[in-house]
Enzyme design. Structure first.
Site, mmCIF file in Angstrom:
data_model
loop_
_atom_site.group_PDB
_atom_site.id
_atom_site.type_symbol
_atom_site.label_atom_id
_atom_site.label_comp_id
_atom_site.label_asym_id
_atom_site.label_seq_id
_atom_site.Cartn_x
_atom_site.Cartn_y
_atom_site.Cartn_z
ATOM 1 N N CYS A 119 0.839 -1.205 0.000
ATOM 2 C CA CYS A 119 0.000 0.000 0.000
ATOM 3 C C CYS A 119 0.870 1.250 0.000
ATOM 4 O O CYS A 119 0.630 2.191 -0.764
ATOM 5 C CB CYS A 119 -0.917 -0.019 1.222
ATOM 6 S SG CYS A 119 -2.141 1.303 1.246
ATOM 7 N N CYS A 120 1.912 1.269 0.846
ATOM 8 C CA CYS A 120 2.830 2.411 0.897
ATOM 9 C C CYS A 120 3.520 2.620 -0.445
ATOM 10 O O CYS A 120 3.726 3.757 -0.882
ATOM 11 C CB CYS A 120 3.880 2.197 1.981
ATOM 12 S SG CYS A 120 3.296 2.415 3.681
ATOM 13 N N CYS A 230 8.228 3.594 5.416
ATOM 14 C CA CYS A 230 7.290 3.306 4.336
ATOM 15 C C CYS A 230 7.990 2.996 3.029
ATOM 16 O O CYS A 230 7.366 2.574 2.071
ATOM 17 C CB CYS A 230 6.341 4.487 4.134
ATOM 18 S SG CYS A 230 7.192 6.012 3.700
#
Length: 235
Positions: A119-120, A230
């Site tokens: 997702c990051c 991230c």
């Protein structure tokens, strides 16, 4: 062409220089190829003030993940209004995000570190790659005291992943230094900082920290991992 040697040379050249002088010199040395990425945290607001107030020709951009706090969008808007300067947003690629959410769901990042990092990557790392494309120098708001991973950083470092020189002007600043600067210079800041949020990212992945907790404890708080990054600053 910039290389790891460029970063080493810049550390020597600008060792005793003030931040404004360094920013202006970088803009002169790499015309049109210096970029600052802001997430509108207190550190980034300090750097934005330095750039905009002094009319330094450095491109200011932000990564809009689509899941930011409403308070973040408010400080984004107040910053534009105060300085009357442009901040260019970079968004995730629609097709990548749509496929990810369709396959794994909107909150799959809670289920595994792999999902969270994916997702990051879609929401932040890939857009950052586009923001840095063709640039020679990337300015960040990293501070040494933010995490153990950042204690050994230098002001100028070579990022091999993005093949760019990274400049960390606030490396030796404390959080109190940032707060003092923002107050004295009437710089817009995110009100979440007044509610215990020190590192502010996406709303589902960020919480306030408790007294005595590590600076990064509020990021991806469900993960038992001291190296919480991230992917933006891991090269």
């Amino acid at each position: 062409m910039v290389t790891s040697k460029t970063a080493a040379d810049l550390n020597i050249e600008f060792k005793e220089k003030e931040i404004v002088e360094t920013l202006q010199s970088l803009a002169d040395k790499f015309p049109g190829k210096v970029v600052f990425t802001t997430s509108f945290g207190i550190e980034d607001q300090v750097i934005t003030d330095y750039i905009f107030k002094n009319n330094i020709p450095i491109k200011v951009v932000t990564l809009d993940t689509g899941r930011l706090f409403e308070e973040t969008y408010k400080v984004y808007n107040r910053t534009i209004e105060k300085y009357q300067k442009s901040i260019q947003p970079f968004y995730p690629k629609n097709e990548d995000l749509e496929q990810f959410v369709a396959e794994k769901g909107p909150n799959s990042f809670y289920l595994s570190v792999e999902n969270r990092k994916q997702c990051c990557h879609i929401r932040k790392v890939e857009p950052l790659g586009r923001a840095l494309k063709g640039m020679a120098c990337w300015i960040t708001g990293l501070r040494a005291s933010q995490s153990n991973n950042r204690h050994d950083l230098e002001q100028f470092v070579w990022d091999g992943g993005f093949e760019i020189v990274k400049f960390n002007p606030l490396l030796d600043w404390s959080l109190d230094d940032c707060r003092t600067y923002v107050k004295e210079n009437q710089v817009p800041y995110n009100v979440l900082h007044d509610r215990g949020f020190v590192s502010i990212g996406c709303a589902p992945c960020t919480r306030a920290i408790k007294p005595g907790e590590d600076f990064r404890a509020g990021r991806w708080w469900w993960e038992n991992n001291s190296k919480k990054e991230c992917g933006l600053h891991t090269h």
